[in-house]
Write a protein that holds these residues in place. Structure first.
Motif, PDB file in Angstrom:
ATOM      1  N   ALA A   1      -9.022   0.582  -6.801  1.00 32.53           N
ATOM      2  CA  ALA A   1      -8.325   0.800  -5.536  1.00 32.53           C
ATOM      3  C   ALA A   1      -6.966   0.109  -5.540  1.00 32.53           C
ATOM      4  O   ALA A   1      -5.997   0.620  -4.967  1.00 32.53           O
ATOM      5  N   GLN A   2      -6.876  -1.038  -6.197  1.00 28.63           N
ATOM      6  CA  GLN A   2      -5.594  -1.737  -6.308  1.00 28.63           C
ATOM      7  C   GLN A   2      -4.578  -0.894  -7.075  1.00 28.63           C
ATOM      8  O   GLN A   2      -3.412  -0.774  -6.659  1.00 28.63           O
ATOM      9  N   GLU A   3      -4.998  -0.297  -8.186  1.00 25.04           N
ATOM     10  CA  GLU A   3      -4.087   0.562  -8.943  1.00 25.04           C
ATOM     11  C   GLU A   3      -3.646   1.761  -8.119  1.00 25.04           C
ATOM     12  O   GLU A   3      -2.478   2.170  -8.159  1.00 25.04           O
ATOM     13  N   LEU A   4      -4.567   2.327  -7.373  1.00 28.09           N
ATOM     14  CA  LEU A   4      -4.241   3.486  -6.542  1.00 28.09           C
ATOM     15  C   LEU A   4      -3.299   3.100  -5.401  1.00 28.09           C
ATOM     16  O   LEU A   4      -2.399   3.883  -5.040  1.00 28.09           O
ATOM     17  N   LEU A   5      -3.469   1.912  -4.851  1.00 26.42           N
ATOM     18  CA  LEU A   5      -2.579   1.449  -3.788  1.00 26.42           C
ATOM     19  C   LEU A   5      -1.154   1.306  -4.305  1.00 26.42           C
ATOM     20  O   LEU A   5      -0.192   1.739  -3.653  1.00 26.42           O
ATOM     21  N   ILE A   6      -1.005   0.708  -5.476  1.00 29.49           N
ATOM     22  CA  ILE A   6       0.331   0.552  -6.068  1.00 29.49           C
ATOM     23  C   ILE A   6       0.925   1.913  -6.398  1.00 29.49           C
ATOM     24  O   ILE A   6       2.114   2.170  -6.156  1.00 29.49           O
ATOM     25  N   ALA A   7       0.109   2.822  -6.940  1.00 26.23           N
ATOM     26  CA  ALA A   7       0.594   4.160  -7.265  1.00 26.23           C
ATOM     27  C   ALA A   7       1.000   4.915  -6.001  1.00 26.23           C
ATOM     28  O   ALA A   7       1.970   5.683  -6.011  1.00 26.23           O
ATOM     29  N   THR A   8       0.283   4.700  -4.911  1.00 26.39           N
ATOM     30  CA  THR A   8       0.563   5.404  -3.658  1.00 26.39           C
ATOM     31  C   THR A   8       1.846   4.915  -3.008  1.00 26.39           C
ATOM     32  O   THR A   8       2.766   5.694  -2.738  1.00 26.39           O
ATOM     33  N   VAL A   9       1.918   3.622  -2.739  1.00 27.69           N
ATOM     34  CA  VAL A   9       3.059   3.069  -2.006  1.00 27.69           C
ATOM     35  C   VAL A   9       4.238   2.801  -2.930  1.00 27.69           C
ATOM     36  O   VAL A   9       5.394   3.023  -2.559  1.00 27.69           O
ATOM     37  N   GLY A  10       3.964   2.324  -4.133  1.00 33.45           N
ATOM     38  CA  GLY A  10       5.038   1.963  -5.051  1.00 33.45           C
ATOM     39  C   GLY A  10       5.609   3.126  -5.822  1.00 33.45           C
ATOM     40  O   GLY A  10       6.816   3.172  -6.073  1.00 33.45           O
ATOM     41  N   ASN A  11       4.754   4.096  -6.208  1.00 31.06           N
ATOM     42  CA  ASN A  11       5.232   5.200  -7.039  1.00 31.06           C
ATOM     43  C   ASN A  11       5.068   6.556  -6.374  1.00 31.06           C
ATOM     44  O   ASN A  11       5.349   7.585  -6.963  1.00 31.06           O
ATOM     45  N   SER A  12       4.596   6.575  -5.128  1.00 28.69           N
ATOM     46  CA  SER A  12       4.510   7.792  -4.316  1.00 28.69           C
ATOM     47  C   SER A  12       3.645   8.877  -4.951  1.00 28.69           C
ATOM     48  O   SER A  12       3.913  10.067  -4.790  1.00 28.69           O
ATOM     49  N   ASP A  13       2.577   8.483  -5.625  1.00 25.89           N
ATOM     50  CA  ASP A  13       1.698   9.434  -6.300  1.00 25.89           C
ATOM     51  C   ASP A  13       0.805  10.144  -5.273  1.00 25.89           C
ATOM     52  O   ASP A  13       0.048   9.521  -4.543  1.00 25.89           O
ATOM     53  N   ASN A  14       0.882  11.485  -5.241  1.00 30.01           N
ATOM     54  CA  ASN A  14       0.141  12.248  -4.232  1.00 30.01           C
ATOM     55  C   ASN A  14      -1.368  12.214  -4.447  1.00 30.01           C
ATOM     56  O   ASN A  14      -2.143  12.158  -3.477  1.00 30.01           O
ATOM     57  N   THR A  15      -1.808  12.285  -5.692  1.00 31.66           N
ATOM     58  CA  THR A  15      -3.249  12.240  -5.958  1.00 31.66           C
ATOM     59  C   THR A  15      -3.824  10.884  -5.583  1.00 31.66           C
ATOM     60  O   THR A  15      -4.900  10.792  -4.986  1.00 31.66           O
ATOM     61  N   ALA A  16      -3.110   9.812  -5.908  1.00 35.32           N
ATOM     62  CA  ALA A  16      -3.556   8.470  -5.537  1.00 35.32           C
ATOM     63  C   ALA A  16      -3.686   8.356  -4.026  1.00 35.32           C
ATOM     64  O   ALA A  16      -4.666   7.803  -3.511  1.00 35.32           O
ATOM     65  N   ALA A  17      -2.700   8.898  -3.305  1.00 37.20           N
ATOM     66  CA  ALA A  17      -2.733   8.832  -1.843  1.00 37.20           C
ATOM     67  C   ALA A  17      -3.936   9.583  -1.287  1.00 37.20           C
ATOM     68  O   ALA A  17      -4.652   9.074  -0.413  1.00 37.20           O
TER      69      ALA A  17
END
Length: 352
Positions: free
Chosen positions: A142-158
């Protein structure tokens, strides 16, 4: 007392104690400029400079529509243009999503070390390096997905995180419980992005830029144009400039998250490489900017949404919330970025 106007040039409010943080309350708190600041140690905003400067930039942005807000987080003084007009957020929604995720961590219902495994049905449209990597890699904390979502704007992670905490309805309910008005999260990215172009429901075969663009091209140009115009007018997944200022104010004061989660989210926002040529490019050397950008695709010369919101802190530690939304622009991306950089410069000048 005057109410913020949806179609007027600008509105402003002074007075920390008279300003309720919820964005609907911002409208009620819009008092005359003669009201003194309350217990403020920072300079007043340059209201006249903002009036003229933002008006010039809004004219430059036409036919795009520019909404803008700036708030002194110490005094509560704020200035907005089109304060109650809704703008499509695009990836700006990942900021309130990230806050909602961390609220679940604070409540003990989610551990950031938890592993989530991605299936084909959970893939989302570009931008998504995580979708591009699937099925070679499918498991993420979940930590990796949070960084990918907010930091790298990854749609799948979000989408994966949003599903984990209960879906768009859960995010909306959390915003409502925190008295954050005029910031709406209604759909997954796998729903929003195809809808922008009048496409059918997203399917895993469309993962990646090339495949999604090829599917988009099968929709007739006139249908894509109508869909984009409808998307820009849709109140779902939108925010107003004053609503975003209200969200950022509550976030800054610690009313949304624990101190640990607030610091965690701010760190991710400061570390993002995305949107560095927008507002951040106009801030003075030594300033820091914790922010989230959002951008739609451009189709037939029309860009539905180009946004940047966050909190900038000057070297002397004064902090300000800022929100910029541009809808319906026909300018090239480099010109949109230059416009936002000039907004950043104007904001920096206006805070004294």
């Amino acid at each position: 007392m005057t109410r913020l106007q949806s179609l007027g040039a600008a509105s402003a409010s002074l007075g920390r104690r008279g300003l309720l943080v919820g964005s609907a309350s911002l409208a009620l708190a819009a008092c005359s400029r003669s009201q003194p600041l309350t217990a403020s140690r920072t300079p007043a905003l340059d209201m006249k400079g903002l009036d003229s400067g933002v008006a010039e930039l809004a004219a430059r942005a036409m036919p795009g529509v520019l909404g803008f807000g700036l708030m002194n987080l110490e005094s509560g003084q704020f200035w907005v243009r089109l304060g109650d007009r809704t703008f499509p957020m695009q990836s700006v929604f990942k900021l309130p999503l990230g806050a909602a995720v961390l609220s679940e961590v604070d409540a003990g219902r989610l551990n950031l070390a938890e592993t989530l495994t991605l299936t084909g049905k959970q893939l989302s449209p570009p931008w998504s390096p995580i979708a591009d990597a699937w099925p070679g890699r499918a498991a993420y904390t979940a930590q990796e997905l949070l960084i990918a979502t907010v930091g790298n704007s990854d749609n799948t992670a979000a989408d994966l995180l949003m599903e984990r905490i209960g879906g768009p309805g859960a995010v909306g309910a959390w915003l409502e419980s925190k008295k954050v008005d005029e910031v709406r999260v209604d759909r997954y990215e796998r729903e929003v992005q195809p809808d922008v172009y009048g496409m059918a429901s997203f399917r895993p075969a469309w993962k990646g830029e090339a495949a999604f663009s090829a599917a988009q091209a099968t929709v007739a140009p006139e249908r894509r144009r109508a869909a984009m115009l409808a998307y820009m007018a849709d109140p779902r997944d939108s925010a107003t400039p004053r609503g975003m200022l209200g969200f950022l104010r509550r976030f800054d004061t610690g009313e949304l998250l624990s101190a640990t989660s607030t610091a965690r989210l701010l760190t991710i926002m400061r570390s993002t490489p995305r949107g560095a040529d927008r507002l951040k490019a106009g801030f003075p050397k030594g300033a820091s900017f914790a922010h989230k950008a959002g951008t739609s695709g451009t189709d037939q010369g029309l860009n539905a949404a180009y946004n940047d919101v966050g909190i900038f802190t000057l070297p002397d530690r004064r902090s300000y919330a800022i929100a910029a939304f541009l809808a319906g622009s026909t300018a090239p991306e480099k010109d949109r970025a230059a416009l936002f950089a000039d907004l950043g410069r104007l904001a920096a000048r206006s805070v004294g």
